[in-house]
Design an enzyme around this catalytic site. Structure first.
Site, PDB file in Angstrom:
ATOM      1  N   MET A  52      33.721 -13.997 -34.428  1.00  0.00           N
ATOM      2  CA  MET A  52      32.967 -14.976 -35.207  1.00  0.00           C
ATOM      3  C   MET A  52      31.458 -14.923 -34.963  1.00  0.00           C
ATOM      4  SD  MET A  52      33.886 -18.490 -33.116  1.00  0.00           S
ATOM      5  CE  MET A  52      32.609 -19.527 -33.835  1.00  0.00           C
ATOM      6  N   TYR A  53      30.995 -14.291 -33.891  1.00  0.00           N
ATOM      7  CA  TYR A  53      29.553 -14.222 -33.628  1.00  0.00           C
ATOM      8  C   TYR A  53      28.906 -13.282 -34.643  1.00  0.00           C
ATOM      9  CZ  TYR A  53      30.860 -15.855 -28.876  1.00  0.00           C
ATOM     10  OH  TYR A  53      31.377 -16.548 -27.798  1.00  0.00           O
ATOM     11  N   SER A  54      27.898 -13.580 -35.381  1.00  0.00           N
ATOM     12  CA  SER A  54      27.152 -14.803 -35.418  1.00  0.00           C
ATOM     13  C   SER A  54      27.232 -15.375 -36.837  1.00  0.00           C
ATOM     14  CB  SER A  54      25.685 -14.510 -35.075  1.00  0.00           C
ATOM     15  OG  SER A  54      25.552 -13.871 -33.825  1.00  0.00           O
ATOM     16  N   GLY A  63      30.795 -11.350 -37.144  1.00  0.00           N
ATOM     17  CA  GLY A  63      30.931  -9.926 -36.869  1.00  0.00           C
ATOM     18  C   GLY A  63      29.642  -9.212 -36.534  1.00  0.00           C
TER      19      GLY A  63
END
Length: 316
Positions: A52-54, A63
């Site tokens: 989930m980043y960012s 991703g």
């Protein structure tokens, strides 16, 4: 540098876990590469990211961090030298918290593609949706471990009850067991972990890698009044610590840091490293100066007087 063995695995990591949440957020690709190069050049090998980043940058599925890490590993040809941890299940701008088998099987392939690798060393349940049967989640992990896509699994934001149940289910059905735990734990956030999770870490031989180890930067000592909150994009998240307890912890950190001629951040991380079952605190860095505070933590041996002072200031 002394390495830490993760659970009952064959993974050995240096005692600082570099947080990848800043890659693709506050650091662009070139700046990220510089931080990563400096990190591994010092002999550290453990990097933490998430699918989930960012996502918060553009409201998409995330991703960006994995993509930068994949490009870096490919450019440096160092995949086999790095222990890479990433996560599944977290909410993004386009998908809710989800630990279903369908989601895990789909998401692991996306992470592998972004990371430009064919395996993930440590794969976390980032958040638990609290509705998917635990057996279903573990069956998904069993499938991707047998396929060679993941080596071992770990847990982050899973309730104590569901975490313990996962070991019962795994034992009963011959499914993979979590090897590590990533809790919210630092000098200002002790009660939840120490009361509910520390006994489970001990019971199930979980190696602990705390996130928000520096309380979003508050434990660096740079936030001492509301006027300081605009010093970074994370300033607003530490306002809750500007109280008697928070400032008392900073005072204790000041005292110990001065005694050892080091920084408050280094002392905060060294305190974590002195706790039972702790493997490597997770901390991010946006400059080589900040990296130095991380590098110094494993070298700092706090004495009983230091620990007593910090424990008292942060007591609950």
């Amino acid at each position: 540098m002394k390495k830490v063995k993760i659970g009952s695995t064959d993974l050995e990591v240096a005692p600082i876990n570099l947080g990848g949440n800043v890659f693709g957020w506050t650091l662009d690709k070139d700046a990220s590469f510089k931080i990563l190069d400096a990190f591994v050049d010092k002999g550290f090998n453990f990097i933490d990211t998430a699918d989930m980043y960012s996502y918060w940058v553009d409201g998409g599925e995330g991703g960006q961090s994995e993509t930068i890490l994949g490009e870096w590993m490919k450019a440096r040809g160092n995949r086999s030298d790095v222990i890479m941890a990433t996560k599944v299940g977290g909410e993004t701008g386009t998908h809710p918290v989800d630990t279903s088998k369908k989601h895990i099987l789909e998401t692991v392939d996306k992470s592998l593609q972004r990371l430009q690798t064919d395996y993930i060393d440590l794969y976390y349940t980032h958040f638990d949706d609290n509705k998917t049967p635990i057996e279903e989640t573990l069956e998904a992990y069993d499938e991707i471990i047998k396929a060679g896509k993941v080596r071992y699994i770990a847990a982050s934001n899973v309730s104590p009850e569901r975490l313990e149940e996962s070991f019962v289910v795994a034992e009963k059905n011959g499914l993979p067991k979590y090897q590590a735990l990533q809790p919210h734990y630092n000098l200002l956030e002790r009660k939840g972990y120490e009361t509910d999770y520390a006994p489970l870490a001990e019971k199930y031989n979980l190696t602990v890698f705390p996130y928000w180890s520096l309380a979003s930067g508050f434990l660096t000592g740079k936030y001492r009044s509301e006027d300081d909150l605009n010093k970074s994009v994370r300033g607003g998240s530490v306002k809750k610590y500007l109280n008697d307890k928070g400032l008392g912890v900073i005072k204790a950190l000041d005292q110990v840091a001065e005694k050892h001629n080091t920084t408050q951040a280094t002392v905060s991380l060294a305190w974590l490293l002195a706790q039972p079952n702790l493997g490597a605190p997770i901390a991010s860095a946006t400059s080589e100066r900040q990296l130095e505070t991380l590098f110094n933590a494993p070298e700092l041996q706090l004495d009983s007087e230091d620990l007593e002072l910090l424990d008292k200031a942060s007591s609950y």
